[in-house]
Design a protein around this motif. Structure first.
Motif, mmCIF file in Angstrom:
data_model
loop_
_atom_site.group_PDB
_atom_site.id
_atom_site.type_symbol
_atom_site.label_atom_id
_atom_site.label_comp_id
_atom_site.label_asym_id
_atom_site.label_seq_id
_atom_site.Cartn_x
_atom_site.Cartn_y
_atom_site.Cartn_z
ATOM 1 N N ASN A 141 -26.599 66.914 43.916
ATOM 2 C CA ASN A 141 -26.892 67.584 45.998
ATOM 3 C C ASN A 141 -26.247 69.838 45.915
ATOM 4 O OD1 ASN A 141 -26.007 68.326 48.257
ATOM 5 N ND2 ASN A 141 -26.317 66.146 48.592
ATOM 6 N N GLY A 142 -27.122 69.898 45.803
ATOM 7 C CA GLY A 142 -26.952 71.594 46.337
ATOM 8 C C GLY A 142 -26.758 71.562 44.787
ATOM 9 N N ASP A 143 -25.584 72.206 45.027
ATOM 10 C CA ASP A 143 -25.051 72.913 43.135
ATOM 11 C C ASP A 143 -23.880 72.217 42.517
ATOM 12 O OD1 ASP A 143 -25.856 75.278 43.203
ATOM 13 O OD2 ASP A 143 -25.099 76.520 45.245
ATOM 14 N N PHE A 144 -23.575 71.534 43.429
ATOM 15 C CA PHE A 144 -22.602 70.244 42.667
ATOM 16 C C PHE A 144 -23.522 69.039 42.097
ATOM 17 C CE2 PHE A 144 -18.527 67.292 42.820
ATOM 18 C CZ PHE A 144 -17.800 68.940 42.339
ATOM 19 N N GLU A 145 -22.566 69.331 41.464
ATOM 20 C CA GLU A 145 -22.823 67.229 39.807
ATOM 21 C C GLU A 145 -21.467 66.478 39.899
ATOM 22 O OE1 GLU A 145 -24.558 68.369 35.911
ATOM 23 O OE2 GLU A 145 -26.587 69.945 37.465
ATOM 24 N N ILE A 146 -21.875 65.450 40.528
ATOM 25 C CA ILE A 146 -21.262 64.463 39.591
ATOM 26 C C ILE A 146 -21.173 63.596 38.221
ATOM 27 C CG2 ILE A 146 -20.359 61.534 40.072
ATOM 28 C CD1 ILE A 146 -20.198 62.537 43.159
ATOM 29 N N GLU A 147 -21.161 63.912 37.285
ATOM 30 C CA GLU A 147 -21.016 63.042 36.325
ATOM 31 C C GLU A 147 -20.101 61.798 36.268
ATOM 32 O OE1 GLU A 147 -20.602 63.582 31.118
ATOM 33 O OE2 GLU A 147 -18.910 64.619 32.908
ATOM 34 N N LEU A 148 -21.404 60.423 36.401
ATOM 35 C CA LEU A 148 -20.270 59.072 36.438
ATOM 36 C C LEU A 148 -20.369 58.855 34.584
ATOM 37 C CD1 LEU A 148 -22.926 58.153 39.057
ATOM 38 C CD2 LEU A 148 -20.383 58.543 39.066
ATOM 39 N N PHE A 149 -19.787 57.889 34.283
ATOM 40 C CA PHE A 149 -19.872 56.908 33.185
ATOM 41 C C PHE A 149 -19.275 55.830 33.630
ATOM 42 C CE2 PHE A 149 -17.308 61.448 32.865
ATOM 43 C CZ PHE A 149 -18.210 62.175 31.710
ATOM 44 N N ILE B 102 -12.107 63.352 44.539
ATOM 45 C CA ILE B 102 -13.274 64.696 44.599
ATOM 46 C C ILE B 102 -13.179 64.809 46.286
ATOM 47 C CG2 ILE B 102 -15.015 62.723 44.737
ATOM 48 C CD1 ILE B 102 -16.260 64.859 43.697
ATOM 49 N N CYS B 103 -13.387 66.628 46.985
ATOM 50 C CA CYS B 103 -12.992 65.932 48.177
ATOM 51 C C CYS B 103 -14.800 67.298 49.028
ATOM 52 C CB CYS B 103 -12.484 67.263 48.854
ATOM 53 S SG CYS B 103 -12.055 67.841 50.534
ATOM 54 N N PHE B 104 -15.721 67.384 49.998
ATOM 55 C CA PHE B 104 -17.086 67.708 50.271
ATOM 56 C C PHE B 104 -16.397 68.581 51.086
ATOM 57 C CE2 PHE B 104 -18.158 64.723 46.874
ATOM 58 C CZ PHE B 104 -19.043 64.930 47.036
ATOM 59 N N ALA B 105 -17.245 69.937 51.917
ATOM 60 C CA ALA B 105 -16.919 70.442 53.226
ATOM 61 C C ALA B 105 -18.679 69.835 53.836
ATOM 62 C CB ALA B 105 -17.157 72.021 52.590
ATOM 63 N N VAL B 106 -17.955 69.446 54.934
ATOM 64 C CA VAL B 106 -18.839 69.230 55.357
ATOM 65 C C VAL B 106 -18.934 69.800 57.174
ATOM 66 C CG1 VAL B 106 -18.904 66.940 54.606
ATOM 67 C CG2 VAL B 106 -17.537 66.966 56.731
ATOM 68 N N LEU C 130 -10.890 57.273 45.495
ATOM 69 C CA LEU C 130 -11.054 57.930 46.836
ATOM 70 C C LEU C 130 -12.302 59.239 47.204
ATOM 71 C CD1 LEU C 130 -7.039 58.127 47.402
ATOM 72 C CD2 LEU C 130 -8.887 56.663 48.714
ATOM 73 N N ILE C 131 -12.916 59.686 47.920
ATOM 74 C CA ILE C 131 -13.424 60.603 48.567
ATOM 75 C C ILE C 131 -12.823 60.806 49.689
ATOM 76 C CG2 ILE C 131 -15.341 61.774 48.694
ATOM 77 C CD1 ILE C 131 -17.307 59.346 46.921
ATOM 78 N N CYS D 259 -17.570 67.159 38.236
ATOM 79 C CA CYS D 259 -16.347 65.825 38.748
ATOM 80 C C CYS D 259 -17.094 65.219 37.892
ATOM 81 C CB CYS D 259 -16.315 65.651 39.908
ATOM 82 S SG CYS D 259 -14.746 64.331 40.485
ATOM 83 N N GLY D 260 -16.654 64.072 36.988
ATOM 84 C CA GLY D 260 -16.343 63.328 36.263
ATOM 85 C C GLY D 260 -15.357 62.006 37.015
ATOM 86 N N ILE D 261 -16.313 61.416 36.757
ATOM 87 C CA ILE D 261 -15.771 59.526 37.525
ATOM 88 C C ILE D 261 -16.549 58.456 36.617
ATOM 89 C CG2 ILE D 261 -15.834 57.881 39.464
ATOM 90 C CD1 ILE D 261 -16.769 60.499 41.273
#
Length: 137
Positions: free
Chosen positions: A53-61, A88-92, A131-132, A13-15
């Motif tokens: 984190n795990g298999d998911f990435e965040i792309e920060l600009f 973006i939504c994360f399962a916890v 928002l997360i 996800c790009g932020i």
């Protein structure tokens, strides 16, 4: 007509953020993301970092020139009225424990935690009030 089989899974996800260093620190401290790579692209006007984190990435600009987010984009139910990607939504597995971490790190909880439509969820503000959402599964 030919049939296709697609294997699609989330990649990143790009932020856009105003302070790359502070945002890297926030995602590491609050959500255990680690830096994968960093780069500067002056010709395009931004620096970037990939966090994982795990298999998911965040792309920060961090753009050299940026526009502030409008106030309605910071409120979940108001943001729904603006076209485009929402959050973006994360399962916890334990939302209450994560919420305690938010309190310990002075993270603003915008909505919840509460039950709605069969989900136990909450929204927080991340860096620059993005928002997360978190949903307990």
């Amino acid at each position: 007509m030919a049939e296709h089989t697609w294997n699609i899974s989330p990649l990143h996800c790009g932020i856009s953020v105003s302070d790359l260093e502070a945002s890297i620190e926030w995602f590491g401290r609050v959500l255990d993301f680690e830096v994968v790579s960093r780069d500067s692209i002056p010709a395009a006007g931004f620096d970037l970092a990939f966090l994982r984190n795990g298999d998911f990435e965040i792309e920060l600009f961090q753009c050299y020139e940026y526009k502030e987010m409008s106030e309605e984009r910071k409120v979940p139910n108001l943001d729904l009225k603006t076209l485009g990607t929402k959050h973006i939504c994360f399962a916890v597995d334990n939302l209450d424990a994560l919420v305690e971490t938010f309190y310990e790190n002075d993270v603003e909880i915008v909505q919840g935690p509460e039950h709605l439509i069969g989900n136990y969820y909450c929204f927080i503000h991340g860096p620059n009030d993005i928002l997360i959402e978190f949903i307990e599964h």
